[in-house]
Scaffold this active site. Sequence first.
Site, mmCIF file in Angstrom:
data_model
loop_
_atom_site.group_PDB
_atom_site.id
_atom_site.type_symbol
_atom_site.label_atom_id
_atom_site.label_comp_id
_atom_site.label_asym_id
_atom_site.label_seq_id
_atom_site.Cartn_x
_atom_site.Cartn_y
_atom_site.Cartn_z
ATOM 1 N N TRP A 33 0.844 -1.234 -0.093
ATOM 2 C CA TRP A 33 -0.146 0.130 0.136
ATOM 3 C C TRP A 33 1.115 1.077 0.111
ATOM 4 C CZ3 TRP A 33 -2.149 2.443 4.927
ATOM 5 C CH2 TRP A 33 -2.915 3.467 4.697
ATOM 6 N N ASP A 79 -1.508 -6.349 8.698
ATOM 7 C CA ASP A 79 -2.481 -5.191 8.378
ATOM 8 C C ASP A 79 -3.777 -5.873 7.835
ATOM 9 O OD1 ASP A 79 -3.978 -3.198 7.491
ATOM 10 O OD2 ASP A 79 -2.426 -2.372 6.313
ATOM 11 N N LYS A 129 -13.740 -0.819 5.127
ATOM 12 C CA LYS A 129 -14.310 -1.497 3.972
ATOM 13 C C LYS A 129 -15.392 -2.563 4.452
ATOM 14 C CE LYS A 129 -10.391 0.150 2.807
ATOM 15 N NZ LYS A 129 -9.848 1.071 1.634
HETATM 16 C C1 LMR Z 1 -6.797 2.378 -0.558
HETATM 17 O O1 LMR Z 1 -5.726 1.584 -0.667
HETATM 18 O O2 LMR Z 1 -6.919 2.712 -1.718
HETATM 19 C C2 LMR Z 1 -7.434 2.513 0.572
HETATM 20 O O3 LMR Z 1 -6.689 1.944 1.677
HETATM 21 C C3 LMR Z 1 -7.850 4.062 0.974
HETATM 22 C C4 LMR Z 1 -6.520 4.572 1.220
HETATM 23 O O4 LMR Z 1 -6.488 5.305 2.352
HETATM 24 O O5 LMR Z 1 -5.391 4.827 0.583
#
Ligand code: LMR
Length: 414
Positions: A137, A218, A253
Amino acid sequence: MTQKGFTMFNTLQLAPPDPILGLTAAFNEDPNPNKINLGVGVYKDADGKTPIFRSVARAEARLLKEEDTKDYLPISGGPAYAAAVQDLLFGADHEVVTGRRAATVHTPGGTGGLRLAGDFVHKLFPEAKLWVSDPTWANHPNVFAHAGLAVETYPYFDAAINGLAFDATLEALKQIPGGDVVLLHGCCHNPTGVDPTSAQWEQIADVAEACGWMPLVDFAYQGLGKGIREDCEGLMALCRPGRELFVASSFSKNFGLYNERVGALTVVTPSEEAAKVALSQAMICIRASYSNPPAHGAAIVTTVLNDADLRADWEAEVGEMRDRINGMRMLFVDTLERKGVRRDFSFITRQRGMFSFSGLNKAQVEALREQYGIYIVGSGRINVAGMTEANMDALCEAIAEVGGWETGIQEDMV
Ligand code: LMR
């Protein structure tokens, strides 16, 4: 010494937009009436709306009637919420719960939980490094670097097979020293949608135990992969007797509670005594950061999880969401083929969760945005949960038209 005329703000440079939330801001400003936002991980229903869950609306109606104060919550949040979170993660009969060797604190969102884990580790184990998968992420390195931790990466994704580079992952995890922290995605890996199998999770847990590094799970998508309990298989593999770990939960989510910022950090420790100590230290970090958590979202989650009828409704809603996403995966692959994109995209149906790591490169992502108003994260991550039957044709036609597939077969596209 004062510097006469010194200005702090005139010395600053404009910061870049956030790679994910910045896309939403750009999308909102785009006047294109046919624009499609497949950037941020937010669920859309078949009508392209982000609905309030039925179970959530019912819980809120009840809360509105029953709520009689806006007094502060405790620093760590309420005990009923902590118990509900542990029940959802481990099941009430798991020895982690019955042995009272876990402590859960209520955090503002999953990101708040991750940041708290980062603050906790940096304060108490300043030498520890934090390892994230490559890719991960986009906000992970940011969160932990801001907590003061050195962030390193381990290999995870093999683009050649559109799958897990498991041998390389395991080899790298074996080199990580005891005392470091390894971030693992509990399920629905963000951005790839590629998770370890249960046998692979066991191997990862073997390595964690042998090396002594600390897993930080996570867990932002529980229920969106295979099922609410099924998605805990990695967590269950890591929760061996006496083993330690962190879990950051998010209810953005799986309850659709994005703007309520409701999450948790759970520390699984070797004993009840160690859990009390860890909780006391986490509370110091929380007090210095946001003092105590916001109440409403956690009250909703607690109400839904503790009421058999609301819980059954919620579980059904998570199932509907999962089914719609998987349906969109199949429709996406079929429609790409129908629109003449001659490349095997069947891997997309094997990925789990909201995201698909599409293999679209930066130039393609840019062309989709500039020429078609289609917003996708720079890594090629597509939010499948943003696709609908109504936008599918336009999306796949645009992907066919931008071409540029590395395989060289793009000349064959119709
Ligand atoms: C994402 O990866 O799009 C979500 O977890 C929202 C975010 O805060 O980035």
